[in-house]
Scaffold this active site. Structure first.
Site, PDB file in Angstrom:
ATOM      1  N   LYS A 175       0.857  -1.183   0.000  1.00 33.58           N
ATOM      2  CA  LYS A 175       0.000   0.000   0.000  1.00 33.58           C
ATOM      3  C   LYS A 175       0.894   1.235   0.000  1.00 33.58           C
ATOM      4  O   LYS A 175       1.528   1.551   1.001  1.00 33.58           O
ATOM      5  CB  LYS A 175      -0.909   0.042   1.233  1.00 33.58           C
ATOM      6  CG  LYS A 175      -2.003   1.090   1.069  1.00 33.58           C
ATOM      7  CD  LYS A 175      -2.344   1.846   2.329  1.00 33.58           C
ATOM      8  CE  LYS A 175      -1.652   3.143   2.551  1.00 33.58           C
ATOM      9  NZ  LYS A 175      -1.865   4.218   1.588  1.00 33.58           N
ATOM     10  N   GLY A 228       7.020   5.087   7.987  1.00 35.47           N
ATOM     11  CA  GLY A 228       6.141   6.242   8.126  1.00 35.47           C
ATOM     12  C   GLY A 228       6.336   6.879   9.485  1.00 35.47           C
ATOM     13  O   GLY A 228       7.391   6.733  10.117  1.00 35.47           O
ATOM     14  N   GLU A 231       3.755   7.786  15.102  1.00 35.78           N
ATOM     15  CA  GLU A 231       2.382   7.658  15.601  1.00 35.78           C
ATOM     16  C   GLU A 231       1.626   6.533  14.870  1.00 35.78           C
ATOM     17  O   GLU A 231       1.022   5.660  15.506  1.00 35.78           O
ATOM     18  CB  GLU A 231       1.679   9.004  15.370  1.00 35.78           C
ATOM     19  CG  GLU A 231       0.354   9.125  16.046  1.00 35.78           C
ATOM     20  CD  GLU A 231      -0.357  10.405  15.599  1.00 35.78           C
ATOM     21  OE1 GLU A 231       0.239  11.216  14.877  1.00 35.78           O
ATOM     22  OE2 GLU A 231      -1.536  10.550  15.974  1.00 35.78           O
ATOM     23  N   GLY A 233       2.969   4.154  13.082  1.00 34.79           N
ATOM     24  CA  GLY A 233       3.706   2.904  13.316  1.00 34.79           C
ATOM     25  C   GLY A 233       3.306   2.250  14.634  1.00 34.79           C
ATOM     26  O   GLY A 233       3.159   1.022  14.708  1.00 34.79           O
ATOM     27  N   GLU A 250      10.059   1.436  10.291  1.00 36.70           N
ATOM     28  CA  GLU A 250      11.050   2.505  10.058  1.00 36.70           C
ATOM     29  C   GLU A 250      10.309   3.808  10.279  1.00 36.70           C
ATOM     30  O   GLU A 250       9.435   4.161   9.481  1.00 36.70           O
ATOM     31  CB  GLU A 250      11.594   2.432   8.631  1.00 36.70           C
ATOM     32  CG  GLU A 250      12.370   1.177   8.329  1.00 36.70           C
ATOM     33  CD  GLU A 250      13.662   1.074   9.103  1.00 36.70           C
ATOM     34  OE1 GLU A 250      14.166   2.117   9.581  1.00 36.70           O
ATOM     35  OE2 GLU A 250      14.162  -0.050   9.257  1.00 36.70           O
ATOM     36  N   CYS A 284      13.559  11.216   6.554  1.00 38.14           N
ATOM     37  CA  CYS A 284      13.553  10.723   7.934  1.00 38.14           C
ATOM     38  C   CYS A 284      14.929  10.896   8.574  1.00 38.14           C
ATOM     39  O   CYS A 284      15.033  10.978   9.792  1.00 38.14           O
ATOM     40  CB  CYS A 284      13.127   9.269   7.957  1.00 38.14           C
ATOM     41  SG  CYS A 284      14.080   8.256   6.821  1.00 38.14           S
ATOM     42  N   GLU A 384       9.693  16.301  14.929  1.00 38.60           N
ATOM     43  CA  GLU A 384      10.119  16.142  13.540  1.00 38.60           C
ATOM     44  C   GLU A 384       9.340  17.142  12.681  1.00 38.60           C
ATOM     45  O   GLU A 384       8.119  17.101  12.630  1.00 38.60           O
ATOM     46  CB  GLU A 384       9.825  14.713  13.074  1.00 38.60           C
ATOM     47  CG  GLU A 384      10.334  14.437  11.692  1.00 38.60           C
ATOM     48  CD  GLU A 384      10.039  13.012  11.239  1.00 38.60           C
ATOM     49  OE1 GLU A 384       8.927  12.524  11.494  1.00 38.60           O
ATOM     50  OE2 GLU A 384      10.925  12.399  10.620  1.00 38.60           O
TER      51      GLU A 384
HETATM   52  P1  NAP Z   1       2.379   8.376   7.694  1.00 37.85           P
HETATM   53  O1  NAP Z   1       1.329   9.392   7.762  1.00 37.85           O
HETATM   54  O2  NAP Z   1       2.703   7.599   8.916  1.00 37.85           O
HETATM   55  O3  NAP Z   1       1.958   7.392   6.497  1.00 37.85           O
HETATM   56  C1  NAP Z   1       2.775   6.337   6.085  1.00 37.85           C
HETATM   57  C2  NAP Z   1       1.941   5.293   5.391  1.00 37.85           C
HETATM   58  O4  NAP Z   1       1.023   4.727   6.334  1.00 37.85           O
HETATM   59  C3  NAP Z   1       1.078   5.844   4.249  1.00 37.85           C
HETATM   60  O5  NAP Z   1       1.001   4.899   3.221  1.00 37.85           O
HETATM   61  C4  NAP Z   1      -0.276   6.021   4.928  1.00 37.85           C
HETATM   62  O6  NAP Z   1      -1.374   5.999   4.031  1.00 37.85           O
HETATM   63  C5  NAP Z   1      -0.302   4.792   5.825  1.00 37.85           C
HETATM   64  N1  NAP Z   1      -1.241   4.873   6.943  1.00 37.85           N
HETATM   65  C6  NAP Z   1      -1.764   5.999   7.524  1.00 37.85           C
HETATM   66  N2  NAP Z   1      -2.606   5.635   8.522  1.00 37.85           N
HETATM   67  C7  NAP Z   1      -2.610   4.281   8.565  1.00 37.85           C
HETATM   68  C8  NAP Z   1      -3.290   3.325   9.381  1.00 37.85           C
HETATM   69  N3  NAP Z   1      -4.116   3.691  10.357  1.00 37.85           N
HETATM   70  N4  NAP Z   1      -3.060   2.010   9.156  1.00 37.85           N
HETATM   71  C9  NAP Z   1      -2.214   1.611   8.186  1.00 37.85           C
HETATM   72  N5  NAP Z   1      -1.555   2.474   7.369  1.00 37.85           N
HETATM   73  C10 NAP Z   1      -1.741   3.791   7.566  1.00 37.85           C
HETATM   74  O7  NAP Z   1       3.765   8.982   7.202  1.00 37.85           O
HETATM   75  P2  NAP Z   1       4.026   9.934   5.967  1.00 37.85           P
HETATM   76  O8  NAP Z   1       3.478  11.269   6.312  1.00 37.85           O
HETATM   77  O9  NAP Z   1       3.597   9.290   4.705  1.00 37.85           O
HETATM   78  O10 NAP Z   1       5.617   9.967   5.937  1.00 37.85           O
HETATM   79  C11 NAP Z   1       6.357  10.781   6.763  1.00 37.85           C
HETATM   80  C12 NAP Z   1       6.864  10.023   7.977  1.00 37.85           C
HETATM   81  O11 NAP Z   1       7.573   8.869   7.550  1.00 37.85           O
HETATM   82  C13 NAP Z   1       7.873  10.837   8.776  1.00 37.85           C
HETATM   83  O12 NAP Z   1       7.606  10.674  10.133  1.00 37.85           O
HETATM   84  C14 NAP Z   1       9.203  10.197   8.415  1.00 37.85           C
HETATM   85  O13 NAP Z   1      10.209  10.348   9.365  1.00 37.85           O
HETATM   86  C15 NAP Z   1       8.819   8.786   8.236  1.00 37.85           C
HETATM   87  N6  NAP Z   1       9.818   8.089   7.410  1.00 37.85           N
HETATM   88  C16 NAP Z   1      10.662   7.210   8.014  1.00 37.85           C
HETATM   89  C17 NAP Z   1      11.650   6.584   7.273  1.00 37.85           C
HETATM   90  C18 NAP Z   1      12.596   5.589   7.903  1.00 37.85           C
HETATM   91  O14 NAP Z   1      13.213   4.825   7.165  1.00 37.85           O
HETATM   92  N7  NAP Z   1      12.737   5.570   9.202  1.00 37.85           N
HETATM   93  C19 NAP Z   1      11.779   6.854   5.918  1.00 37.85           C
HETATM   94  C20 NAP Z   1      10.905   7.769   5.346  1.00 37.85           C
HETATM   95  C21 NAP Z   1       9.914   8.380   6.109  1.00 37.85           C
HETATM   96  P3  NAP Z   1      -1.988   7.370   3.433  1.00 37.85           P
HETATM   97  O15 NAP Z   1      -0.941   7.937   2.561  1.00 37.85           O
HETATM   98  O16 NAP Z   1      -3.177   6.905   2.697  1.00 37.85           O
HETATM   99  O17 NAP Z   1      -2.293   8.246   4.608  1.00 37.85           O
END
Ligand code: NAP
Length: 481
Positions: A175, A228, A231, A233, A250, A284, A384
């Protein structure tokens, strides 16, 4: 390829419309115009995708690792051949400068090749035991793996998970983030072209709360790999516990760049800004806290701010652009809110702090921003931001530098700049972070483990470590008594 004018889901090797017929629009953040209309998956589509993945697992999981490796090599060659097309999709959908998108594609091909070559070098052991007989271990695929990915490096992050999962014999339902599904939909088509069985890689765009949640809850999914926010995660870890899924996470970061006065300040000032401003700070690993020794602060800040101000902010498709837009209007408002909060708490802006004018006004652009006079208890230093903002904090001695760097719930990445060899080792060991570059912005390679300490995650990507997280370990004892 699209289904009519709609970018279809990829299920069972075909592009199809969503079961409920819904669609959603994807936006080009550089112009705020619609880039594509995409099929919006739902629970029924997740069920169809998992069923297709289970069917494909019967053939793909049964192949020898050598054969799977050969197919993965073919896949790498196809992705390499179509790299420009994929880079352009990434550039338009994320707003990532085209030169960066091309660099991402280089890594993507390298990572597929790494796992294509690694999978027949990853094996069990024979273990001496007390009884007569032989104790063996086997590495076996998990089965169907569910992957959920973010929008900042959509294809690169998806590929970090897909390549080891497929190479190890699993099949996948991915997804992607709703903001950026385009590149991975095309990539999944190339997998089929490369001879990876139909249904081995399925892509179901759709809202996280429905498609993502359905994947996490599905009883036939054996593992969830998530990248992602911390929160989301944490919620996934709770939900996945109900069916005892394997989970790798991650998550977010608030990484430090520590600079000692003995560092090559010209080099740090020229290079270190890229470690926070690349991808418009939506990284990230962004080294968003610049923690500098008090005696070197004035010189470094002058150099660092000059580099930040000189970064070429522009349209992503322009070869010379270094910084593109933020992903959305909402993300830019969040960033602006953080800058205001920094100023309210006593910080000052020494570079950026505003939207660029002129031809960039239509998109979600924001200038690389340096905030001076920050202390580690301010909001801008604790949370962040996920945007082009760095907070400058000073320290007096090594112990204080380490204390400030570690004073965060996160522990993903970091940089350390010093010419003192003993200090390099001491501070590197003391930093509670999963990935660290010493006198280097970058410390991420296909061969080395990547993952966070503390609330930045669980498990490792890349290297042989990702194969460990993509397999079960079976222990067998054969008696000869
Ligand atoms: P996000 O809001 O947590 O979303 C990540 C993914 O999870 C998206 O595909 C999102 O779908 C999905 N999602 C949202 N709510 C969900 C739920 N209740 N159940 C299952 N899946 C759900 O993060 P983001 O805004 O896309 O990305 C930014 C974050 O990612 C930052 O905090 C960043 O640090 C982190 N990140 C970490 C790494 C690492 O390797 N550590 C790398 C890159 C990014 P939708 O798009 O449909 O909302």
């Amino acid at each position: 390829m699209s289904v009519g004018t709609v970018e279809g889901l990829v299920i069972g090797g075909e592009r199809i419309t969503a079961a409920e017929g819904r669609t959603f629009d994807v936006v080009n953040p550089a112009s705020a115009t619609t880039l594509a209309t995409v099929a919006e998956g739902g629970v029924e589509d997740v069920n169809r995708a998992v069923a297709a993945a289970l069917r494909a697992y019967e053939s793909w999981g049964a192949l020898s690792p050598v054969t799977r490796g050969r197919r993965m090599h073919r896949f790498a060659a196809l992705v390499e051949e179509r790299a420009e097309e994929l880079a352009l999709l990434e550039c338009r959908n994320v707003g990532m400068p085209i030169s960066d998108a091309r660099g991402q594609l280089g890594m993507i091909v390298d990572v597929i090749r790494y796992y294509a070559g690694a999978v027949d070098k990853f094996f069990g052991h024979t273990i001496p035991v007390e009884r007569d007989g032989i104790a063996l271990t086997f590495r076996e695929p998990i089965g169907v793996v569910g992957l959920i990915t973010p929008w900042n490096f959509p294809l690169n992050i998806a590929n970090w998970k897909i390549a080891p999962a497929l190479a190890a014999g699993n099949t996948v339902v991915l997804k992607p983030a709703s903001l950026t599904p385009l590149s991975v939909l095309r990539y999944a088509e190339l997998a089929v072209e490369a001879g990876i069985p139909e249904g081995a890689l399925n892509v179901v765009p759709g809202p996280g709360g429905t498609v993502g949640a359905a994947l996490v809850e599905h009883p036939d999914v054996g593992k969830i790999g998530f990248t992602g926010s911390t929160e989301v995660g944490a919620g996934i870890a709770r939900q996945a516990a109900a069916t005892i899924k394997r989970v790798t996470l991650e998550l977010g970061g608030k990484s430090a760049c520590i600079v000692f006065a003995d560092a090559d300040l010209e080099k740090v000032g020229r290079m270190a800004p890229y470690a926070v401003f690349e991808n418009c700070g939506q990284d990230c690993c962004a080294r968003s806290r610049l923690i500098v020794e008090e005696s070197a602060k004035d010189e470094l800040l002058e150099r660092y701010a000059a580099t930040a101000s000189g970064l070429r902010v522009g349209m992503p498709e322009d070869d010379s652009t270094e910084i593109g837009p933020l992903i959305s209007a909402a993300q830019r408002e969040t960033v602006e809110g953080y800058v205001r909060s920094g100023l309210d708490e006593g910080a000052t802006v020494v570079a950026g702090g505003e939207r660029p004018a002129g031809e960039l006004e239509a998109g979600f652009f924001y200038r690389p921003t340096v905030l001076d006079g920050v202390t580690n208890d301010m909001r801008v230093a604790r949370e962040e931001i996920f945007g082009p903002v760095v907070s400058v904090i000073t320290f007096r001695d090594e112990a204080e530098a380490i204390r400030i760097a570690n004073d965060t719930p996160y522990g993903l990445s970091g940089s350390l700049w010093t010419r003192d060899g003993a200090r390099q080792l001491r501070v590197a060991r003391a930093m509670r972070t999963g990935v660290l570059g010493v006198n280097s912005n970058s410390s991420v390679f296909p061969q080395t483990p990547f993952g966070g300490y503390k609330q930045s995650g669980v498990g490792k990507e890349l290297g042989m470590h990702a194969l460990e997280h993509s397999t079960e370990l079976k222990s067998v004892f054969i008696s000869t008594e």
